[in-house]
Design a protein around this motif. Structure first.
Motif, PDB file in Angstrom:
ATOM      1  N   ASN A 682       1.105  -1.180  -0.182  1.00  0.00           N
ATOM      2  CA  ASN A 682       0.333  -0.466   0.068  1.00  0.00           C
ATOM      3  C   ASN A 682       0.830   1.404   0.160  1.00  0.00           C
ATOM      4  N   VAL A 683       2.129   1.152  -0.835  1.00  0.00           N
ATOM      5  CA  VAL A 683       2.919   2.682  -0.301  1.00  0.00           C
ATOM      6  C   VAL A 683       3.193   2.226  -1.567  1.00  0.00           C
ATOM      7  N   TYR A 684       4.187   4.105  -2.787  1.00  0.00           N
ATOM      8  CA  TYR A 684       4.601   4.066  -3.985  1.00  0.00           C
ATOM      9  C   TYR A 684       6.102   3.323  -3.595  1.00  0.00           C
ATOM     10  N   THR A 685       6.376   2.507  -4.615  1.00  0.00           N
ATOM     11  CA  THR A 685       7.591   2.868  -4.814  1.00  0.00           C
ATOM     12  C   THR A 685       7.818   3.307  -6.031  1.00  0.00           C
ATOM     13  N   ILE A 686       9.222   3.240  -6.165  1.00  0.00           N
ATOM     14  CA  ILE A 686       9.337   2.746  -8.088  1.00  0.00           C
ATOM     15  C   ILE A 686      11.580   2.120  -7.767  1.00  0.00           C
ATOM     16  N   PRO A 687      11.340   1.175  -8.797  1.00  0.00           N
ATOM     17  CA  PRO A 687      12.825   0.760  -8.899  1.00  0.00           C
ATOM     18  C   PRO A 687      13.598   0.880  -8.253  1.00  0.00           C
ATOM     19  N   CYS A 688      14.737  -0.066  -7.215  1.00  0.00           N
ATOM     20  CA  CYS A 688      15.803   1.404  -6.667  1.00  0.00           C
ATOM     21  C   CYS A 688      17.002   1.725  -8.070  1.00  0.00           C
ATOM     22  N   PHE A 689      17.009   2.762  -7.969  1.00  0.00           N
ATOM     23  CA  PHE A 689      18.715   3.425  -8.938  1.00  0.00           C
ATOM     24  C   PHE A 689      19.390   2.553  -8.396  1.00  0.00           C
ATOM     25  N   ASN A 690      20.155   2.018  -8.781  1.00  0.00           N
ATOM     26  CA  ASN A 690      21.865   1.085  -8.986  1.00  0.00           C
ATOM     27  C   ASN A 690      22.541   2.314  -9.687  1.00  0.00           C
ATOM     28  N   LYS A 691      24.115   2.278  -8.944  1.00  0.00           N
ATOM     29  CA  LYS A 691      25.091   3.618  -9.089  1.00  0.00           C
ATOM     30  C   LYS A 691      25.658   3.063 -11.083  1.00  0.00           C
ATOM     31  N   TYR A 692      25.748   1.417 -10.621  1.00  0.00           N
ATOM     32  CA  TYR A 692      26.352   0.540 -12.011  1.00  0.00           C
ATOM     33  C   TYR A 692      25.623   0.644 -13.384  1.00  0.00           C
ATOM     34  N   LEU A 693      23.548   1.273 -12.978  1.00  0.00           N
ATOM     35  CA  LEU A 693      23.635   1.650 -14.604  1.00  0.00           C
ATOM     36  C   LEU A 693      22.646   2.268 -14.279  1.00  0.00           C
ATOM     37  N   PRO A 694      23.157   3.670 -14.485  1.00  0.00           N
ATOM     38  CA  PRO A 694      21.943   5.162 -14.233  1.00  0.00           C
ATOM     39  C   PRO A 694      21.309   5.377 -15.109  1.00  0.00           C
ATOM     40  N   GLN A 695      19.890   4.695 -14.422  1.00  0.00           N
ATOM     41  CA  GLN A 695      18.929   5.278 -15.804  1.00  0.00           C
ATOM     42  C   GLN A 695      17.914   5.948 -15.121  1.00  0.00           C
ATOM     43  N   VAL A 770      17.978   4.001  -3.147  1.00  0.00           N
ATOM     44  CA  VAL A 770      19.164   4.479  -4.035  1.00  0.00           C
ATOM     45  C   VAL A 770      20.287   3.106  -3.909  1.00  0.00           C
ATOM     46  N   PHE A 771      20.859   2.905  -4.658  1.00  0.00           N
ATOM     47  CA  PHE A 771      21.527   1.222  -4.436  1.00  0.00           C
ATOM     48  C   PHE A 771      23.626   1.579  -5.179  1.00  0.00           C
ATOM     49  N   ASN A 772      24.226   2.776  -3.277  1.00  0.00           N
ATOM     50  CA  ASN A 772      25.600   3.521  -4.558  1.00  0.00           C
ATOM     51  C   ASN A 772      26.648   2.874  -3.563  1.00  0.00           C
ATOM     52  N   PRO A 773      27.019   2.281  -3.426  1.00  0.00           N
ATOM     53  CA  PRO A 773      27.977   1.419  -2.733  1.00  0.00           C
ATOM     54  C   PRO A 773      29.501   2.374  -3.424  1.00  0.00           C
ATOM     55  N   GLU A 774      30.354   2.468  -2.197  1.00  0.00           N
ATOM     56  CA  GLU A 774      31.594   2.909  -2.404  1.00  0.00           C
ATOM     57  C   GLU A 774      32.289   2.375  -3.133  1.00  0.00           C
ATOM     58  N   SER A 775      32.120   0.673  -3.010  1.00  0.00           N
ATOM     59  CA  SER A 775      32.744  -0.047  -4.199  1.00  0.00           C
ATOM     60  C   SER A 775      31.782  -1.389  -4.204  1.00  0.00           C
ATOM     61  N   PRO A 776      32.188  -2.113  -5.714  1.00  0.00           N
ATOM     62  CA  PRO A 776      33.861  -1.781  -6.331  1.00  0.00           C
ATOM     63  C   PRO A 776      32.945  -0.590  -7.276  1.00  0.00           C
ATOM     64  N   SER A 777      34.143  -0.424  -7.636  1.00  0.00           N
ATOM     65  CA  SER A 777      33.911   1.460  -8.937  1.00  0.00           C
ATOM     66  C   SER A 777      33.180   0.974  -9.837  1.00  0.00           C
ATOM     67  N   ILE A 778      32.303   1.745 -11.080  1.00  0.00           N
ATOM     68  CA  ILE A 778      31.780   1.225 -11.752  1.00  0.00           C
ATOM     69  C   ILE A 778      32.968   0.818 -12.923  1.00  0.00           C
ATOM     70  N   GLU A 779      34.549   1.940 -12.852  1.00  0.00           N
ATOM     71  CA  GLU A 779      35.610   1.446 -13.888  1.00  0.00           C
ATOM     72  C   GLU A 779      35.787  -0.324 -13.751  1.00  0.00           C
ATOM     73  N   GLU A 780      36.007  -1.333 -12.066  1.00  0.00           N
ATOM     74  CA  GLU A 780      35.841  -2.363 -11.732  1.00  0.00           C
ATOM     75  C   GLU A 780      35.404  -3.334 -12.438  1.00  0.00           C
ATOM     76  N   LEU A 781      33.974  -3.131 -12.922  1.00  0.00           N
ATOM     77  CA  LEU A 781      32.842  -3.739 -13.808  1.00  0.00           C
ATOM     78  C   LEU A 781      32.630  -3.476 -14.715  1.00  0.00           C
ATOM     79  N   LYS A 782      33.012  -1.946 -15.343  1.00  0.00           N
ATOM     80  CA  LYS A 782      33.224  -1.999 -16.741  1.00  0.00           C
ATOM     81  C   LYS A 782      32.687  -3.420 -17.686  1.00  0.00           C
ATOM     82  N   PHE A 860      29.736 -12.088 -14.926  1.00  0.00           N
ATOM     83  CA  PHE A 860      28.513 -11.132 -14.258  1.00  0.00           C
ATOM     84  C   PHE A 860      28.587 -11.240 -12.447  1.00  0.00           C
ATOM     85  N   TYR A 861      28.477  -9.890 -12.058  1.00  0.00           N
ATOM     86  CA  TYR A 861      28.826  -9.467 -11.134  1.00  0.00           C
ATOM     87  C   TYR A 861      27.328  -9.591 -10.036  1.00  0.00           C
ATOM     88  N   SER A 862      27.147 -10.007  -8.580  1.00  0.00           N
ATOM     89  CA  SER A 862      25.853 -10.530  -7.926  1.00  0.00           C
ATOM     90  C   SER A 862      26.732  -9.510  -6.571  1.00  0.00           C
TER      91      SER A 862
END
Length: 970
Positions: A682-695, A770-782, A860-862
């Motif tokens: 009964n709450v309104y949510t949108i999908p979690c934002f992920n720093k690795y796939l900004p959209q 928002v899912f914005n962990p300090e690590s790993p970096s985007i570059e590490e998972l590129k 893939f990275y989980s």
């Protein structure tokens, strides 16, 4: 189309690719130049009166073709006189002038003398007294001669579809050819043709009321046009219309004379023995039951009579004994009993042929099609004479059920293919517009060719229109399959259209054609449900919105081209492109917007009533463009195109709901990916934002009442971005929400909110994660696929590594799959290095080590651990033959290898689900033991299967039709 030079360039390109040594020339003189129509004089067309009727007919049609281009009519003569330039057309041994040139060593026919449907084209200087030049077209047989002459018609700009699709003809004042000697190759497939079927809703109404009202049926006049088309397409085989709404082909004595005058070989389909149409020719009252066990003599009597009537013509005789029309054999027999009945019936039919045609049976062309239940009968140990061609059928939806195995490939009769680009029957029919992907046709038919299916190809084309392109493709492949490959198959349709409408449109036509086939691959227009929801998701992964946007884009492009073309080209473009594209767009817009309407009505959105009205307009527009189609060229095609097929009494409109709005403006909110919230949240949510796939994700703000609704969006934090902050609406507005990644705090559980407030004080709060962990970096998972909202979506063609061997190669194939590209797991005929002890009927084997065997690997990275479901999206291809399977291996890290199947038993529930979406989705369950980098491995087990995509589900996968888009970090 406005610029003739562009059209001539496109035509030149086609001729170079198709005939190589025959092109239009600007100059009128030279050793290699032949002037057909020139300023000095016009050529004369010469043939021998003793030649075949089709040669004489082709010569006269060629004269008409030249007149279509130049406005000038050449003379046609049966004797050569002192004309300066002649076009000499004839068959070796049937044309005395051709034979004279051969005898005097002026014409070399050694490469085609004993050939099949081959021809030579060359210039002979001073061939006869008073003649300076002869353009000689000599065929090894009557069809070869005609093919050679019509190849020149195509060179000068007359399409085989000049009449059936009103293809435009480029006008020229002069007409000269640059000719180097041509020797045609023998066709890849000996007999190549069409089956006219389900004619109730198009061809029959048009022929009986518009084109041939004097017959009131599909009669000799219509068949003359059909046979001419086949001849121009270098086809040679026809199975005529056979529904009971149409009188049988042999009811009209002229029909077989017409076919023979065009040198078309007559045949019949799987249920019509020895050219006999039991659907309309069998009279139960006077002939008894169509039951071979009880009425053997009665059936054989009518079959003998048919062979007596038609035996002097060129035919391929079908050996068959099914029920009336397309029914199962009468008598409720077991498979074993059916097999014995067929053996006896075939012996009788071969004896009839041998006695009535006065040849040994093994010298008379015969075919047997193990269609539907007959395949099971054949596999039940049925004996079939070695010289009879086995015509393998696909499953009615484009996938060949099986081909000749290693023993069957040794048969002298070899094999053939019965293919559909139009179909009436369960689970759903597709009779309206033709959408079979060219790449699928090539993949299946080329595979068949390599399995000895080179004797007979026949394609079920329904009413012929609107399958013009697919008929062309089928015949081009049947004539020269080696001309095609996976690289050029997807440009063939664009080349076909550019020859008619100009190279200036190539870019737009490429987008139109590729998108048209890709969208229909996922779901044919005929399969769009009208009264219930489709499986396309409105709120998950934006499936509906993106599908509608793609259709709208190509429909706009098609309409733009239509409005730019010269009026002479408009009818052809309307038939070949515009109607198909616009019609497919409208049926999707009607259906999917009705689905939206029903959802929105349940949410009490004011937009629901607006969509209800739009859906009506889409349906009206469909009926309007259909009327326009039938009205083209003063009603030439009246009755050909219809929205009513398969027994429906009317065009089914989409079901819509209405909503009663509140008397005052009322605030409502709906979020992306929240399509199942009643009783869940009964709450309104949108999908979690992920720093690795900004959209971005959307929030729909809507009005549930009458009047204007004032609203504003108030983010809780400055890092929450909205593209609209306030406004006034009557119905609704979409707010796109994104994240300022330079401002958002670091952390795995960052949260915020957006308050949506109305002018009257109503408030709805949308929570933002928002899912914005300090690590790993985007570059590490590129370059890796990354977990996003509880899933990983993998593009099959985006593998990180592949291990192949000398036999198994992994090929990227374009033009297939939800994303328009797939990976083929090995050539279907490759030898497979099966794992030691691996039983490929099992679903599971012990762990293996990957680099020893052909495998694709996807990294893939989980961010979590535990059991995961891996969904593999496969093409629903059947095993190559009954000696193969359709299994492939799935493994995650060092898990056990699971072996699901790509194919499914014919007419099983799984098969129905798979063919309607051109995808079999299999699930295997694995375990991920720690966060971090992992690998999905896809093994080749039985080669030839095709992988579309992979989705790894950690529990967050939402329901959709095609699955989420790729989650690869680029």
């Amino acid at each position: 189309m406005k610029k003739v030079s562009l059209l001539l360039l496109s035509l030149f390109c086609f001729i170079v690719s198709s005939y190589s040594q025959l092109v239009l020339a600007d100059r009128q003189q030279g050793q290699d130049i032949f002037p057909i129509v020139a300023s000095a004089s016009n050529a004369v067309v010469c043939y021998d009166k003793s030649d075949a009727e089709v040669v004489k007919k082709s010569a006269k049609l060629f004269v008409e073709d030249v007149e279509r281009v130049t406005g000038k009519r050449l003379k046609a003569k049966e004797k050569i006189s002192s004309d300066r330039n002649i076009v000499l057309v004839g068959t070796i041994g049937k044309n005395r002038y051709i034979d004279q040139l051969v005898a005097r060593n002026k014409l070399d026919i050694s490469q085609i003398k004993h050939g099949w449907e081959q021809y030579v084209i060359t210039i002979v200087n001073n061939p006869f007294a008073g003649v300076e030049k002869a353009l000689v077209i000599a065929g090894c047989d009557r069809r070869g001669t005609s093919y050679g002459l019509f190849s020149i018609s195509e060179t000068i700009g007359v399409s085989p579809w000049y009449w059936w699709a009103d293809a435009p003809v480029i006008k020229k004042k002069n007409l000269c050819l640059q000719v180097s000697p041509i020797v045609s190759k023998a066709p890849s497939i000996k007999y190549r043709g069409i089956f006219i079927n389900d004619e109730d809703w198009g061809l029959k109404p048009w022929a009986s009321k518009t084109f041939e009202p004097e017959t009131g049926d599909i009669g000799p006049k219509t068949y003359a046009k059909i046979c001419e088309l086949l001849l121009r397409l270098k086809a040679n085989y026809l199975c005529p219309a056979m529904h009971s709404c149409t009188k049988a082909f042999n009811h009209y004595p002229k029909n077989k004379l017409v076919a023979d005058s065009f040198a078309i070989v007559m045949g019949s389909v799987h249920c019509e023995p020895l050219l006999f149409n039991n659907a309309s020719e069998w009279d139960r009252k006077t002939m008894g039951e169509w039951n071979y066990v009880k009425n053997r003599d009665g059936i054989n009597k009518v079959l003998r009579k048919r062979v007596q009537e038609n035996g002097k013509f060129e035919n391929v005789y079908t050996l068959a004994m099914r029920g009336i029309h397309d029914a199962v054999m009468a008598g409720n027999l077991s498979l074993e009993e059916q097999a014995r009945v067929l053996e006896r019936a075939f012996d009788d039919q071969r004896n009839i042929l041998a006695s009535e045609i006065s040849k040994p049976a093994n010298q008379i062309p015969q075919a047997f099609t193990p269609y539907k239940e007959v395949l099971e009968t054949y596999d039940c140990g049925m004996a079939l004479p070695d010289d009879v061609t086995i015509v393998w059928s696909e499953d009615d939806f484009g996938y060949i059920k099986r081909l000749s195995n290693s023993e069957e490939r040794k048969r002298s009769g070899r094999s053939g293919v019965y293919y559909h680009v139009s179909y009436w029957g369960p689970p759903k029919h597709y009779l309206w517009i033709a959408t079979t992907p060219p790449a699928l046709m090539y993949e299946e038919l080329e595979k068949a060719y390599r399995a000895t299916a080179d004797r007979l190809w026949v394609v079920n084309v329904g009413d012929i229109k609107p399958a013009e392109y697919h008929i062309t493709l089928f015949m081009d492949m049947a004539y020269d399959i080696e001309r095609f490959n996976f690289d050029n198959i997807n440009t063939h349709s664009v080349d076909f259209l550019c020859r008619m409408f100009g190279e200036k449109y190539r870019e737009d036509l490429t987008d139109i054609q590729q998108t048209y086939f890709q969208l229909a691959f996922a779901r044919k227009p005929e399969y769009m449900e009208r009264s219930t929801d489709t499986e396309f998701s409105i709120q998950n992964y934006r499936e509906v919105d993106e599908r509608l946007a793609a259709y709208a884009r190509i429909a706009r492009k098609a309409e733009k081209i239509l409005n730019e073309l010269d009026k002479e080209a408009v009818p052809a473009f309307f038939q070949l492109v515009y109607y198909n594209v616009k019609g497919a767009a409208l049926i999707n817009q009607m259906t999917l917007n009705a689905q939206k309407n029903r959802l929105y009505a349940s949410q009490k959105r004011a937009t629901a009533n607006l969509l209800r009205d739009q859906v009506i307009v889409y349906g009206d527009s469909l009926e309007l463009i259909t009327k326009q189609y039938n009205s083209l060229l003063d009603g030439k095609w009246q009755g050909m195109m219809s929205l009513i097929h398969g027994g429906a009494r009317s065009f089914e409109r989409a079901r819509t709901d209405s909503v009663t709005l509140n008397s005052m403006p009322t605030l409502g909110v709906s979020c992306e990916a929240a399509d199942n919230v009643k009783g869940v949240s009964n709450v309104y949510t949108i999908p979690c934002f992920n720093k690795y796939l900004p959209q971005s994700y959307y929030v729909d703000v809507f009005n549930s009442g009458v009047g204007k609704l004032k609203w504003k969006a108030l983010p809780s934090d400055s890092w929450i971005l909205v593209d609209r902050k306030s406004g006034v609406i009557n119905s609704e507005v979409r707010i796109n929400v994104s994240i300022d990644w330079n401002k958002v705090p670091a952390g795995e559980s960052v949260s915020g909110s957006i308050d949506i407030v109305s002018g009257s004080g109503e408030k709805k709060t949308v929570f933002v994660s928002v899912f914005n962990p300090e690590s790993p970096s985007i570059e590490e998972l590129k370059g890796l696929y990354v977990e996003n909202n509880g899933y990983v979506s993998i593009d099959a063609t985006g593998f990180h590594r592949k291990y192949e061997d000398e036999n198994i190669k992994f090929d990227v194939v374009k033009g297939l799959g939800f994303d328009n590209k797939v990976v083929r797991l090995g050539d279907p005929f490759a030898k497979t290095p099966y794992l030691d002890g691996l039983i490929l009927t099992s679903n599971y084997v012990a762990p293996v080590r990957g680099d020893k065997y052909p495998v694709l690997e996807y990294d893939f990275y989980s961010f979590q651990t535990g059991p995961v479901d891996v969904y593999t999206y496969m093409m629903p291809i059947f095993p190559l033959d009954n000696e193969h399977g359709s299994r492939y291996g799935v493994m995650v890290d060092n898990s056990p290898v699971y072996l699901p199947e790509a194919g499914a038993p014919y007419y099983s529930t799984l098969w129905i689900q798979s063919v309607l979406r051109n995808c079999r989705i299999n699930k295997t369950t694995h375990f991920v033991n720690k966060p971090g980098k992992h690998t999905v491995k896809i093994y080749c087990a039985h080669p030839g299967t095709m992988l579309q995509k992979i989705v790894v589900d950690f529990g967050g996968l939402k329901r959709s039709y095609m699955g989420p888009v790729t989650t690869k970090i680029k």
